[in-house]
Design an enzyme around this catalytic site. Structure first.
Site, PDB file in Angstrom:
ATOM      1  CB  CYS A  49      16.994 -58.753  40.961  1.00  0.00           C
ATOM      2  SG  CYS A  49      16.848 -58.217  42.715  1.00  0.00           S
ATOM      3  CB  CYS A  53      10.089 -60.042  44.982  1.00  0.00           C
ATOM      4  SG  CYS A  53      11.522 -59.395  46.155  1.00  0.00           S
ATOM      5  CB  CYS A  56       9.713 -58.496  41.089  1.00  0.00           C
ATOM      6  SG  CYS A  56      10.911 -57.014  40.410  1.00  0.00           S
ATOM      7  CB  CYS A  93      11.971 -42.287  42.829  1.00  0.00           C
ATOM      8  SG  CYS A  93      12.059 -43.689  43.643  1.00  0.00           S
ATOM      9  CB  CYS A 126      13.172 -40.905  46.167  1.00  0.00           C
ATOM     10  SG  CYS A 126      12.579 -42.667  46.609  1.00  0.00           S
ATOM     11  CB  CYS A 186       9.681 -43.680  50.532  1.00  0.00           C
ATOM     12  SG  CYS A 186       8.292 -44.095  49.225  1.00  0.00           S
ATOM     13  NE  ARG A 259       4.966 -41.112  45.935  1.00  0.00           N
ATOM     14  CZ  ARG A 259       5.897 -41.250  46.938  1.00  0.00           C
ATOM     15  NH1 ARG A 259       6.682 -42.652  46.928  1.00  0.00           N
ATOM     16  NH2 ARG A 259       6.264 -40.390  47.595  1.00  0.00           N
TER      17      ARG A 259
HETATM   18  N1  SAM Z   1      14.958 -53.733  44.593  1.00  0.00           N
HETATM   19  C1  SAM Z   1      14.493 -52.742  45.386  1.00  0.00           C
HETATM   20  C2  SAM Z   1      13.779 -53.182  46.673  1.00  0.00           C
HETATM   21  O1  SAM Z   1      13.268 -54.435  46.545  1.00  0.00           O
HETATM   22  O2  SAM Z   1      13.140 -52.752  47.153  1.00  0.00           O
HETATM   23  C3  SAM Z   1      13.764 -51.659  44.638  1.00  0.00           C
HETATM   24  C4  SAM Z   1      12.949 -51.785  43.448  1.00  0.00           C
HETATM   25  S1  SAM Z   1      11.395 -52.753  43.759  1.00  0.00           S
HETATM   26  C5  SAM Z   1      11.042 -53.139  42.239  1.00  0.00           C
HETATM   27  C6  SAM Z   1      10.455 -51.497  44.692  1.00  0.00           C
HETATM   28  C7  SAM Z   1       9.038 -51.951  44.859  1.00  0.00           C
HETATM   29  O3  SAM Z   1       8.331 -52.087  43.685  1.00  0.00           O
HETATM   30  C8  SAM Z   1       8.754 -53.156  45.640  1.00  0.00           C
HETATM   31  O4  SAM Z   1       8.661 -53.205  46.814  1.00  0.00           O
HETATM   32  C9  SAM Z   1       7.205 -53.375  45.355  1.00  0.00           C
HETATM   33  O5  SAM Z   1       6.441 -52.771  46.030  1.00  0.00           O
HETATM   34  C10 SAM Z   1       7.011 -52.426  43.865  1.00  0.00           C
HETATM   35  N2  SAM Z   1       6.718 -53.504  42.709  1.00  0.00           N
HETATM   36  C11 SAM Z   1       7.531 -54.120  42.069  1.00  0.00           C
HETATM   37  N3  SAM Z   1       7.000 -55.055  41.125  1.00  0.00           N
HETATM   38  C12 SAM Z   1       5.902 -54.641  41.074  1.00  0.00           C
HETATM   39  C13 SAM Z   1       4.628 -54.849  40.299  1.00  0.00           C
HETATM   40  N4  SAM Z   1       4.704 -56.037  39.357  1.00  0.00           N
HETATM   41  N5  SAM Z   1       3.272 -54.699  40.835  1.00  0.00           N
HETATM   42  C14 SAM Z   1       3.325 -53.678  41.684  1.00  0.00           C
HETATM   43  N6  SAM Z   1       4.359 -53.095  42.684  1.00  0.00           N
HETATM   44  C15 SAM Z   1       5.530 -53.766  42.374  1.00  0.00           C
HETATM   45  C1  DTB Z   2       6.825 -48.372  44.728  1.00  0.00           C
HETATM   46  O1  DTB Z   2       6.369 -48.487  45.969  1.00  0.00           O
HETATM   47  N1  DTB Z   2       6.655 -48.332  43.667  1.00  0.00           N
HETATM   48  C2  DTB Z   2       7.536 -48.241  42.548  1.00  0.00           C
HETATM   49  C3  DTB Z   2       8.661 -47.505  43.536  1.00  0.00           C
HETATM   50  N2  DTB Z   2       8.222 -47.869  44.667  1.00  0.00           N
HETATM   51  C4  DTB Z   2      10.095 -47.799  43.331  1.00  0.00           C
HETATM   52  C5  DTB Z   2       7.919 -49.152  41.893  1.00  0.00           C
HETATM   53  C6  DTB Z   2       6.603 -49.815  41.004  1.00  0.00           C
HETATM   54  C7  DTB Z   2       7.124 -50.966  40.094  1.00  0.00           C
HETATM   55  C8  DTB Z   2       6.014 -51.541  39.393  1.00  0.00           C
HETATM   56  C9  DTB Z   2       6.452 -52.693  38.500  1.00  0.00           C
HETATM   57  C10 DTB Z   2       7.286 -52.427  37.372  1.00  0.00           C
HETATM   58  O2  DTB Z   2       7.377 -51.180  36.717  1.00  0.00           O
HETATM   59  O3  DTB Z   2       8.398 -52.870  37.128  1.00  0.00           O
HETATM   60 FE1  SF4 Z   3      15.017 -57.432  43.077  1.00  0.00          FE
HETATM   61 FE2  SF4 Z   3      12.323 -56.993  42.180  1.00  0.00          FE
HETATM   62 FE3  SF4 Z   3      12.701 -58.010  44.693  1.00  0.00          FE
HETATM   63 FE4  SF4 Z   3      13.416 -55.589  44.195  1.00  0.00          FE
HETATM   64  S1  SF4 Z   3      11.582 -56.073  44.020  1.00  0.00           S
HETATM   65  S2  SF4 Z   3      14.759 -57.016  45.424  1.00  0.00           S
HETATM   66  S3  SF4 Z   3      14.343 -55.605  42.113  1.00  0.00           S
HETATM   67  S4  SF4 Z   3      13.282 -59.014  42.735  1.00  0.00           S
END
Ligand code: SAM
Ligand code: DTB
Ligand code: SF4
Length: 323
Positions: A49, A53, A56, A93, A126, A186, A259
């Site tokens: 990506c 973030c 992530c 989702c 979703c 959401c 949630r």
């Molecule tokens: N790329 C899209 C975005 O950023 O909206 C969708 C996927 S992103 C992984 C969705 C959400 O997952 C993020 O906004 C964050 O709140 C949650 N998330 C991602 N990595 C995480 C982590 N290591 N621990 C907890 N929540 C996480």
């Molecule tokens: C949200 O708030 N949490 C979910 C979903 N929306 C997409 C994702 C959690 C991701 C946790 C880290 C991972 O599995 O990579």
């Molecule tokens: Fe990309 Fe992860 Fe950020 Fe979503 S949360 S925009 S997948 S780096």
């Protein structure tokens, strides 16, 4: 609801049992049954990506060792969706690791086709696909999306410490496009990233003042991922702080599904029970989140049975709150 920071602070700081008694009362008033929504996640495009973030595993900016995978075609997605439904999921989702969709891109057309097919299975659909404009949002709605997940993640003030490749206002702009297209929003965030209590409450302030408020609010506890910048800033979430935040969210967002999201593998069943008592009425179900582990399905079904909670039927009367 017009909610001020001072009101949030007053609610959050109430004596613990007064707070959760009140949030449970609000919960029962608007969600009189004992149903809990079960959402199953599928990462339909993994890693590489462009965004940075800090939490992530999927960002190309961090060395997390995650193997990137291209967008899954519809025929690969459908068996996952069917299995989720057969296991009792209420909402399916699909998440993609990229900055956003682009109209005219064949990958967007492929996602639209997947949405059309998954929506025939009877679950709520979703997606979480990053940034959207109005016309992209409209296409998703027409394809059958019920809700669009797009988190604000933390307070406007702390956001630049977590992400530099887009802004808090960019997130709000996408949420606006989702609302104008008529999809449910959401939107929630993450705790345990080194933010303060003030950041957590400022995040709730923004969520509670969205118009309309989000249909669902995921509260994630950071899952620390090796190789991400936040691995070193990660602070294990204190269970009573999580319960306070959920209770406060329930009081100021009475009609939203709250949630209990990422990070449940670090919570005890007793801790999760308190979260449900305080007003959580949804969780991620299935042994994997997007890239990290989640409790097993049997374990979660046993937890629901032990607490006399039932999985929510999609589109049933119990899936909408009593206002
Ligand atoms: N790329 C899209 C975005 O950023 O909206 C969708 C996927 S992103 C992984 C969705 C959400 O997952 C993020 O906004 C964050 O709140 C949650 N998330 C991602 N990595 C995480 C982590 N290591 N621990 C907890 N929540 C996480
Ligand atoms: C949200 O708030 N949490 C979910 C979903 N929306 C997409 C994702 C959690 C991701 C946790 C880290 C991972 O599995 O990579
Ligand atoms: Fe990309 Fe992860 Fe950020 Fe979503 S949360 S925009 S997948 S780096």
């Amino acid at each position: 609801m017009n909610v001020t920071y001072a009101q949030l602070e007053e609610i959050y700081d109430r004596p613990f049992f007064e707070l959760i008694e009140e949030s449970h009362r609000v919960h029962k008033k608007h969600w009189p049954g004992s149903e809990v929504q079960l959402c199953t996640l599928l990462n339909i495009k993994t890693g590489a990506c462009s965004e940075d973030c800090g939490y992530c595993s999927q960002s190309a900016h961090h060395n997390t060792g995650l193997k990137p995978e291209p967008l899954m075609p519809v025929e690969e997605i459908l068996p996952h969706a069917q299995a989720a439904r057969d296991n009792g999921a209420t909402r399916f989702c699909m998440g993609a690791a990229w900055k956003g969709v682009r109209e005219g891109d064949r990958r967007f057309d492929s996602v639209l086709e997947s949405i059309r097919e998954v929506s025939k299975l009877g679950m709520e659909v979703c997606v979480t696909l990053g940034h959207l404009n109005d016309s992209e949002a409209k296409k998703l709605k027409e394809a059958g999306v019920t809700a669009y997940n797009h988190n604000i993640d933390t307070s406007p003030e702390y956001y630049p410490q977590v992400i530099s490749t887009h802004t808090f206002d960019d997130r709000l702009a996408t949420i606006g496009a989702v609302q104008r297209a008529g999809m449910s929003v959401c939107c929630g965030g993450i705790i345990g990233m080194g933010e303060t209590r003030r950041d957590r409450l400022r995040m709730l302030e923004v969520l509670a003042n969205l118009n309309p408020p989000p249909e669902s609010v995921p509260i994630n506890c950071l899952v620390p991922v090796a190789g991400t910048p936040l691995e070193s800033r990660a602070e294990p979430v204190k269970i009573f702080e999580l319960v306070r935040l959920i209770a406060t969210a329930r009081i100021v967002l009475p009609l939203s599904k709250v949630r209990l999201s990422a990070g449940r593998t670090s919570l005890t069943q007793e801790g999760q029970a308190l979260c449900f008592f305080a007003g959580a009425n949804s969780f991620f179900y299935g042994d994997k989140l997007l890239t990290t582990p989640n409790p097993g399905e049997n374990e979660d079904m046993e937890l629901l049975a032990a607490l006399d909670l039932q999985p929510l039927e999609p589109y049933s009367p119990a899936s909408v709150p009593v206002s």
